[in-house]
Design a protein around this motif. Structure first.
Motif, mmCIF file in Angstrom:
data_model
loop_
_atom_site.group_PDB
_atom_site.id
_atom_site.type_symbol
_atom_site.label_atom_id
_atom_site.label_comp_id
_atom_site.label_asym_id
_atom_site.label_seq_id
_atom_site.Cartn_x
_atom_site.Cartn_y
_atom_site.Cartn_z
ATOM 1 N N GLU A 1 0.823 -1.209 0.000
ATOM 2 C CA GLU A 1 0.000 0.000 0.000
ATOM 3 C C GLU A 1 0.858 1.260 0.000
ATOM 4 N N THR A 2 1.911 1.247 0.799
ATOM 5 C CA THR A 2 2.800 2.413 0.865
ATOM 6 C C THR A 2 3.502 2.643 -0.466
ATOM 7 N N VAL A 3 3.973 1.566 -1.073
ATOM 8 C CA VAL A 3 4.650 1.688 -2.361
ATOM 9 C C VAL A 3 3.697 2.249 -3.408
ATOM 10 N N TRP A 4 2.476 1.739 -3.436
ATOM 11 C CA TRP A 4 1.498 2.203 -4.428
ATOM 12 C C TRP A 4 1.169 3.686 -4.218
ATOM 13 N N GLN A 5 0.980 4.092 -2.961
ATOM 14 C CA GLN A 5 0.694 5.498 -2.674
ATOM 15 C C GLN A 5 1.855 6.394 -3.096
ATOM 16 N N ALA A 6 3.083 5.931 -2.857
ATOM 17 C CA ALA A 6 4.250 6.738 -3.222
ATOM 18 C C ALA A 6 4.371 6.899 -4.729
ATOM 19 N N LEU A 7 4.002 5.843 -5.474
ATOM 20 C CA LEU A 7 4.122 5.891 -6.932
ATOM 21 C C LEU A 7 2.996 6.691 -7.575
ATOM 22 N N THR A 8 1.834 6.697 -6.967
ATOM 23 C CA THR A 8 0.672 7.353 -7.574
ATOM 24 C C THR A 8 0.420 8.759 -7.032
ATOM 25 N N SER A 9 0.702 8.990 -5.749
ATOM 26 C CA SER A 9 0.456 10.318 -5.161
ATOM 27 C C SER A 9 1.451 10.555 -4.032
ATOM 28 N N ALA A 10 2.685 10.779 -4.420
ATOM 29 C CA ALA A 10 3.766 10.902 -3.438
ATOM 30 C C ALA A 10 3.596 12.156 -2.588
ATOM 31 N N ASP A 11 3.853 12.005 -1.301
ATOM 32 C CA ASP A 11 3.830 13.117 -0.355
ATOM 33 C C ASP A 11 5.274 13.424 0.046
ATOM 34 N N PRO A 12 5.819 14.573 -0.343
ATOM 35 C CA PRO A 12 7.221 14.883 -0.030
ATOM 36 C C PRO A 12 7.535 14.867 1.460
ATOM 37 N N ALA A 13 6.514 15.087 2.281
ATOM 38 C CA ALA A 13 6.747 15.109 3.730
ATOM 39 C C ALA A 13 6.720 13.720 4.357
ATOM 40 N N ASN A 14 6.325 12.702 3.584
ATOM 41 C CA ASN A 14 6.234 11.339 4.093
ATOM 42 C C ASN A 14 7.576 10.628 3.905
ATOM 43 N N ASP B 1 8.370 7.446 4.276
ATOM 44 C CA ASP B 1 8.271 6.193 3.526
ATOM 45 C C ASP B 1 8.196 6.454 2.031
ATOM 46 N N HIS B 2 7.467 7.489 1.649
ATOM 47 C CA HIS B 2 7.376 7.830 0.234
ATOM 48 C C HIS B 2 8.739 8.258 -0.312
ATOM 49 N N ALA B 3 9.485 8.972 0.499
ATOM 50 C CA ALA B 3 10.824 9.394 0.079
ATOM 51 C C ALA B 3 11.733 8.184 -0.149
ATOM 52 N N VAL B 4 11.587 7.172 0.691
ATOM 53 C CA VAL B 4 12.379 5.950 0.523
ATOM 54 C C VAL B 4 12.026 5.263 -0.795
ATOM 55 N N VAL B 5 10.728 5.169 -1.102
ATOM 56 C CA VAL B 5 10.293 4.541 -2.350
ATOM 57 C C VAL B 5 10.875 5.285 -3.544
ATOM 58 N N LEU B 6 10.776 6.608 -3.526
ATOM 59 C CA LEU B 6 11.262 7.400 -4.654
ATOM 60 C C LEU B 6 12.784 7.312 -4.791
ATOM 61 N N SER B 7 13.477 7.139 -3.677
ATOM 62 C CA SER B 7 14.935 7.001 -3.744
ATOM 63 C C SER B 7 15.347 5.642 -4.293
ATOM 64 N N ARG B 8 14.505 4.620 -4.088
ATOM 65 C CA ARG B 8 14.820 3.283 -4.606
ATOM 66 C C ARG B 8 14.391 3.106 -6.059
ATOM 67 N N LEU B 9 13.523 3.962 -6.543
ATOM 68 C CA LEU B 9 12.978 3.786 -7.884
ATOM 69 C C LEU B 9 14.050 3.843 -8.981
ATOM 70 N N PRO B 10 14.976 4.826 -8.985
ATOM 71 C CA PRO B 10 16.013 4.827 -10.032
ATOM 72 C C PRO B 10 16.871 3.558 -10.014
ATOM 73 N N ARG B 11 17.136 3.044 -8.824
ATOM 74 C CA ARG B 11 17.927 1.816 -8.704
ATOM 75 C C ARG B 11 17.194 0.644 -9.349
ATOM 76 N N THR B 12 15.890 0.574 -9.132
ATOM 77 C CA THR B 12 15.096 -0.494 -9.734
ATOM 78 C C THR B 12 15.060 -0.367 -11.250
ATOM 79 N N VAL B 13 14.863 0.839 -11.749
ATOM 80 C CA VAL B 13 14.849 1.065 -13.200
ATOM 81 C C VAL B 13 16.217 0.737 -13.804
#
Length: 352
Positions: free
Chosen positions: A55-68, A70-82
């Motif tokens: 759920e956290t990953v999906w929320q970060a990918l669809t409607s990221a909150d810069p203050a969250n 967990d969302h920041a962690v998801v966005l930081s891991r995204l380039p590595r995954t790509v």
């Protein structure tokens, strides 16, 4: 000879008896591979020193909150995954094409000397020109890969028989040994070059941001298009050069075009992540054993399954020694080597 016969003829080399093969419909295998790839990509984003829920990953990918956080962690891991997706697909395609071009089931960018050429070129860039960025690495890596490919082919072409699969493999191994020795000599003489190079040498997708990935895309796109369009040509080459010529194929031109695709994929991927072993060696074997010898399918499915191995290796490397991590190049060797040995034993290729 009919096109059906052309497609169904396996790559030269010892094969299991037909009765012992367990084949999967290529379309089904492709669908399963895509599902596994999606799961591996999610695991790459969700797992690490700070595990996250779906759920956290999906929320970060669809409607990221810069203050969250967990969302920041998801966005930081995204380039590595790509990065793992792109580099894995590139190495899987390149390894498949090399095995088909050379009719050598053990060919891959490492064995053929391409990784060594890229590595030596990158060391030259660091030592002589002081290059430390990907945009600088990539041009040297492409040039080193291309020169290594030309040198291996030129040496293997000596003699009446021309560039046979065995001679290509031997020339690649000799070039790798020679360039590795030169590379070691340079590194011993320059501590600064060693410090810069050692983090690249182990192979990793960590720290690869969008500034690295965006310049990578044009090289990978062109190389991928070339190789994905070469499936029928690889099927012809798997019958032997004489049979391919009899089917109307210009063997030298086909190999030359495919070599351009391999150089683009290997050079760009190696420049971005460093040398990563076993992806281009294990995955084509696995796909060929499951889906059959048609390279039109082997290329596509290898481009899907190779990133799976790279993503899984990266995730395991993050989790195995917290809070640190093991570089993905080491993990692919640890995971890939036993798998490859099992494939060798099962397919009775140990004598090669």
């Amino acid at each position: 000879m009919s096109s059906t016969a052309m497609v169904s003829t396996p790559v030269s080399g010892p094969q299991l008896p037909a009765g012992n093969r367990r084949r999967i419909q290529p379309t089904l295998l492709l669908g399963l591979s895509l599902a596994v790839l999606l799961a591996a990509a999610f695991a790459s984003v969700a797992l690490g020193a700070r595990p996250l829920s779906l759920e956290t990953v999906w929320q970060a990918l669809t409607s990221a909150d810069p203050a969250n956080g967990d969302h920041a962690v998801v966005l930081s891991r995204l380039p590595r995954t790509v990065a793992a997706l792109l580099i894995g697909a590139a190495l899987g395609l390149a390894g498949t094409a090399l095995q088909g071009m050379t009719r050598n089931p053990l060919a891959d960018p490492g064995i053929m000397g391409l990784n060594a050429g890229a590595a030596f070129a990158v060391v030259t860039a660091i030592y002589v020109f002081g290059v430390t960025s990907f945009t600088g690495y990539v041009w040297f890596a492409l040039a080193g890969t291309a020169l290594a490919a030309l040198l291996v082919y030129a040496v293997a072409s000596l003699g009446r028989e021309g560039a046979t699969p065995v001679k290509l493999a031997l020339a690649g191994a000799a070039l790798t040994a020679g360039l590795t020795s030169l590379l070691s000599a340079v590194l011993v003489s320059s501590q600064q070059t060693l410090n810069t190079f050692r983090f690249w040498q182990v192979g990793t997708v960590s720290g690869r941001g969008w500034d690295v990935l965006v310049p990578l895309i044009p090289f990978l796109a062109v190389g991928a298009v070339i190789l994905l369009a070469s499936g029928r040509a690889l099927n012809n080459l798997s019958l032997g050069d004489d049979a391919a010529r009899g089917l109307g194929q210009n063997v030298a031109l086909s190999r030359g075009i495919m070599a351009v695709g391999v150089v683009l994929l290997c050079g760009a991927a190696t420049a971005a992540a460093g040398p990563i072993a076993f992806l281009g060696l294990v995955i084509p074997h696995l796909v060929r054993g499951l889906a059959g010898p048609d390279y039109r399918w082997i290329l596509v499915i290898s481009a899907v399954l190779a990133p799976v191995l790279l993503l899984v290796s990266d995730v395991v490397g993050r989790l195995i020694l917290p809070p640190g991590e093991v570089p993905v190049g080491i993990m692919t060797a640890v995971i890939g080597a036993p798998v490859f040995i099992a494939i060798i034993r099962r397919r009775k290729l140990a004598e090669l």
